[in-house]
Structures are given as structure tokens and as C-alpha cells.
Scaffold this motif. Structure first.
Motif, PDB file in Angstrom:
ATOM      1  N   SER A  79       0.828  -1.210   0.000  1.00 43.79           N
ATOM      2  CA  SER A  79       0.000   0.000   0.000  1.00 43.79           C
ATOM      3  C   SER A  79       0.862   1.260   0.000  1.00 43.79           C
ATOM      4  CB  SER A  79      -0.952  -0.002   1.202  1.00 43.79           C
ATOM      5  OG  SER A  79      -0.263   0.270   2.411  1.00 43.79           O
ATOM      6  N   ILE A  80       2.040   1.175   0.621  1.00 47.67           N
ATOM      7  CA  ILE A  80       2.973   2.311   0.613  1.00 47.67           C
ATOM      8  C   ILE A  80       3.626   2.435  -0.761  1.00 47.67           C
ATOM      9  CG2 ILE A  80       5.096   3.256   1.605  1.00 47.67           C
ATOM     10  CD1 ILE A  80       4.396   1.609   4.178  1.00 47.67           C
ATOM     11  N   LEU A  81       4.105   1.305  -1.268  1.00 49.14           N
ATOM     12  CA  LEU A  81       4.858   1.305  -2.526  1.00 49.14           C
ATOM     13  C   LEU A  81       4.030   1.841  -3.690  1.00 49.14           C
ATOM     14  CD1 LEU A  81       7.626   0.440  -3.726  1.00 49.14           C
ATOM     15  CD2 LEU A  81       6.560  -1.746  -4.303  1.00 49.14           C
ATOM     16  N   PHE A  82       2.746   1.489  -3.715  1.00 51.33           N
ATOM     17  CA  PHE A  82       1.906   1.876  -4.851  1.00 51.33           C
ATOM     18  C   PHE A  82       0.992   3.063  -4.546  1.00 51.33           C
ATOM     19  CE2 PHE A  82       3.030  -2.597  -5.604  1.00 51.33           C
ATOM     20  CZ  PHE A  82       3.684  -2.433  -6.819  1.00 51.33           C
ATOM     21  N   ASP A  83       1.253   3.724  -3.439  1.00 53.01           N
ATOM     22  CA  ASP A  83       0.560   4.978  -3.149  1.00 53.01           C
ATOM     23  C   ASP A  83       0.936   5.982  -4.246  1.00 53.01           C
ATOM     24  OD1 ASP A  83       0.167   7.715  -2.085  1.00 53.01           O
ATOM     25  OD2 ASP A  83      -0.327   6.699  -0.206  1.00 53.01           O
ATOM     26  N   HIS A  84      -0.063   6.589  -4.860  1.00 47.35           N
ATOM     27  CA  HIS A  84       0.193   7.457  -6.020  1.00 47.35           C
ATOM     28  C   HIS A  84       1.113   8.631  -5.681  1.00 47.35           C
ATOM     29  CE1 HIS A  84      -2.459  10.838  -4.781  1.00 47.35           C
ATOM     30  NE2 HIS A  84      -3.127   9.897  -4.149  1.00 47.35           N
ATOM     31  N   ARG A  85       1.198   8.988  -4.396  1.00 51.55           N
ATOM     32  CA  ARG A  85       2.071  10.100  -4.004  1.00 51.55           C
ATOM     33  C   ARG A  85       3.543   9.704  -4.025  1.00 51.55           C
ATOM     34  NH1 ARG A  85      -0.493  11.123   1.758  1.00 51.55           N
ATOM     35  NH2 ARG A  85      -0.533   8.826   1.576  1.00 51.55           N
ATOM     36  N   TYR A  86       3.817   8.421  -3.783  1.00 50.76           N
ATOM     37  CA  TYR A  86       5.200   7.978  -3.618  1.00 50.76           C
ATOM     38  C   TYR A  86       5.716   7.093  -4.746  1.00 50.76           C
ATOM     39  CZ  TYR A  86       3.537   8.995   1.151  1.00 50.76           C
ATOM     40  OH  TYR A  86       2.959   9.562   2.254  1.00 50.76           O
ATOM     41  N   TYR A  87       4.812   6.376  -5.398  1.00 51.75           N
ATOM     42  CA  TYR A  87       5.226   5.369  -6.384  1.00 51.75           C
ATOM     43  C   TYR A  87       6.227   5.891  -7.413  1.00 51.75           C
ATOM     44  CZ  TYR A  87       4.955   2.560 -10.632  1.00 51.75           C
ATOM     45  OH  TYR A  87       5.276   1.859 -11.766  1.00 51.75           O
ATOM     46  N   PRO A  88       6.002   7.062  -8.032  1.00 55.54           N
ATOM     47  CA  PRO A  88       6.986   7.537  -9.027  1.00 55.54           C
ATOM     48  C   PRO A  88       8.381   7.734  -8.435  1.00 55.54           C
ATOM     49  CG  PRO A  88       4.934   8.786  -9.183  1.00 55.54           C
ATOM     50  CD  PRO A  88       4.857   7.986  -7.919  1.00 55.54           C
ATOM     51  N   LEU A  89       8.432   8.122  -7.170  1.00 57.11           N
ATOM     52  CA  LEU A  89       9.723   8.340  -6.509  1.00 57.11           C
ATOM     53  C   LEU A  89      10.444   7.016  -6.272  1.00 57.11           C
ATOM     54  CD1 LEU A  89       8.535  10.959  -3.846  1.00 57.11           C
ATOM     55  CD2 LEU A  89       9.677  11.419  -6.032  1.00 57.11           C
ATOM     56  N   PHE A  90       9.689   5.999  -5.867  1.00 61.89           N
ATOM     57  CA  PHE A  90      10.291   4.687  -5.629  1.00 61.89           C
ATOM     58  C   PHE A  90      10.768   4.057  -6.939  1.00 61.89           C
ATOM     59  CE2 PHE A  90       7.020   4.450  -1.979  1.00 61.89           C
ATOM     60  CZ  PHE A  90       7.869   5.143  -1.132  1.00 61.89           C
TER      61      PHE A  90
END
Length: 328
Positions: free
Chosen positions: A222-233
Motif C-alpha cells: 500500500s505504501i509502494l503503490f501509493d500514487h504520491r510515492y510510487y513515481p519516486l520509488f
């Protein structure tokens, strides 16, 4: 490969697919570096396979844990035999999950190329019947999140008996004071870094419980694919070569951080593993419906940059105190 008596009854083209999958899986199951790369490459080719990206990022953390053991700090606290046992525990779990899961991913790849589901062949790759059903559901419905959860459930059950409950690992690793100490204080944390020097993730607490590990996997997803963070990861994963040293992400901190953990391939040998038939976990133990239905609840903040730096200081302070009382 398990010698399933039905294998010799397969058509030649299906037997050939199984042999190719096993060969490619073994070839990429060399060490933590090769596994991490293989997961990411597969995700980039098949972006619907979101579990592969999660596996790649979690595998990075497995490598970090391995290299911590031979860094500047852990050797001051742990004797060589203990560090060796911990390394072999991380490595065995990493190897078992890849052997099971990457075979599934490759069979999916073959199925898409032939435009024909071939998941009936999973049994010849030592994969649980649980996943045969789930892959068929995915093929028919295309539910990425359900397949993601199914693979999380499967991977944690795959390692439960041969690693977590294995008599040797259980006695010499998971029931030790050191492991309980790490587990309790959340020193073992899965980190998702960014190229901006920020860290996100969740702590591994209650690692011996399969349900808690599954819950952790779902929280991490849920963290990895959160739209706020996913592009950064994704940016970090694509741009940052995995060496398994924590310097892979510490290099992005706003201040200069000395590298204090080594590169994996300069530190550890290639381990020759052997597969021991464990039986199908689904047939032996079944599964809990809550593994699919349980809501994801983040009880702690997922932004861990400040927390991580604080925990590093705590760990270093504890080791320094130990040295003070044990030095001649």
C-alpha cells in the motif's frame, strides 16, 4: 525440479516450457543482487505484475540486512558464527521465495505469449495449488491487487516451514535473544528510498507469525503503490544499481554519509542451495480468509527518514556501550 510422475506424460512442448523456466529461474537465483534485478526487469516488462516490483524492493532490503552483518557496527556486537547463521537465514528465505515466485512469473510470460493460460503446469514447478487457482482468477478477471495479495500470502507460507519453523533456524536464530531484541525494537525495517534522500516503509514486528508477515507485505504494498510515492520509488529503483550496501540510498541524504556497510558481492560467497520437498502448504495448513479480507492499517507513520536516523544512532550507541563493558 520435483519428479512428479505425471511429468513424463506431458506433451513435449509443455515439458520444454517447464525445463526452460527451471533453467532461467536457477540462472537468476544466484544471489540477492541477481534476484533483485530479475524482479525489477520483469516488472518493467510486465507492469501489471505489481508484486514483482514489491519483491524487488523487499529483496533490496534483504541485501541490506545481509551487508549490515559485515559492516562497521554489527561485527562489534555479534560473533562470527551468529552473523553467519543470520546471513544464511536471509539468503535461504530469499532463495526459496525466488525459486517459487519467479517460476510463476515466467509461466505467466509464456502464457501471454501463447495467449493461452498454462497454469496447470505450476504443479510441476513445486508451486502450491493455491496459486494455480489464483493465477486462473487473474487470467479471467485481471485483478492485479488480488494477485498481489495472493502472492504475498503464498511467499510467506512458502518460507514458513523450511525457514521460520526449521529446527536449526528456529533454535539458533528466531528463538535467540538477539532476534527478539531486534524484533522488539524495530531495528529490522523495510525501507523504500527515494533519490531525494527520503525514506518510507514499515517495521517488521512479530516476524515469526505468518499472519503478521502477510499483513506487513500488504502494508508495504500500500505504501509502494501509493500514487504520491510510487513515481519516486520507481525512479530510485531504475536509477540506483543495487549493491546491497545501505550506501545505495544513503548517498542521497542531504549530508555526506560515510559508507559503513560493504558491497554484497565483495563480501559473501555464492551459496549452493538444495531444495527439499516440503509438501503443499495449502493442503497441509490451509489459509485464513482474513489474509485476503483484513483491512490495511498503518499504526505508525510511513515516512521514516527521521525515525531511521534516530534508530541508527540508538543502535550505534548500544554497540558502543557494549564495547565499553566488554573491552579489556
Amino acid at each position: 525440479m520435483t519428479q512428479n510422475p505425471q511429468f513424463h506424460q506431458l506433451p513435449d512442448h509443455e515439458a520444454e516450457v517447464i525445463q526452460k523456466i527451471r533453467f532461467e529461474t536457477d540462472d537468476k537465483n544466484l544471489d540477492n543482487i541477481s534476484r533483485t534485478r530479475a524482479y525489477l526487469d520483469f516488472y518493467l516488462e510486465y507492469p501489471e505484475m505489481i508484486w514483482a516490483f514489491l519483491a524487488s524492493m523487499v529483496s533490496r532490503n534483504g541485501g541490506y540486512n545481509m551487508c549490515d552483518l559485515e559492516g562497521d557496527w554489527f561485527p562489534k556486537m555479534l560473533a562470527p558464527p551468529i552473523r553467519q547463521r543470520l546471513f544464511l537465514t536471509y539468503e535461504r528465505a530469499n532463495w526459496l521465495i525466488f525459486r517459487d515466485a519467479f517460476s510463476q512469473l515466467l509461466l505467466y510470460s509464456y502464457s501471454t505469449k501463447k495467449r493461452l493460460p498454462m497454469f496447470h503446469l505450476l504443479k510441476f514447478l513445486d508451486v502450491s495449488i493455491f496459486m494455480e487457482k489464483e493465477w486462473q482468477v487473474f487470467w479471467e478477471r485481471g485483478d492485479k491487487k488480488r494477485l498481489l495479495t495472493a502472492l504475498i500470502i503464498n511467499e510467506q507460507n512458502v518460507i514458513h516451514n523450511p525457514v521460520i519453523r526449521h529446527p536449526v533456524y528456529k533454535k539458533r536464530v528466531f528463538n535467540t535473544l538477539m532476534f527478539s531484541f531486534e524484533d522488539y525494537l524495530h531495528f529490522s525495517t523495510v525501507i523504500f528510498p527515494t533519490c531525494e534522500g527520503e525514506l518510507y516503509g514499515a517495521s517488521v514486528n512479530g516476524f515469526k507469525s505468518v499472519s503478521k508477515r502477510i499483513n506487513l507485505g500488504k502494508r508495504l504494498a500500500s505504501i509502494l503503490f501509493d500514487h504520491r510515492y510510487y513515481p519516486l520509488f520507481l525512479e530510485f529503483a531504475v536509477q540506483t544499481e543495487h549493491t546491497a550496501s545501505r550506501h545505495d540510498y544513503e548517498q542521497y541524504f542531504a549530508y555526506d554519509k560515510k559508507r559503513d556497510t560493504p558491497f554484497l558481492r565483495c563480501t559473501f560467497p555464492i551459496i549452493q542451495h538444495h531444495f527439499h520437498e516440503q509438501g503443499d502448504w495449502y493442503k497441509l495448513r490451509g489459509y485464513h480468509k482474513k489474509w485476503f479480507s483484513q483491512e490495511i492499517n498503518h499504526r505508525h507513520p510511513v515516512h521514516l527518514t527521521g525515525w531511521y536516523k534516530k534508530k541508527q544512532k540508538q543502535l550505534h550507541a548500544l554497540i558502543s556501550v557494549k564495547e565499553l563493558f566488554t573491552s579489556d
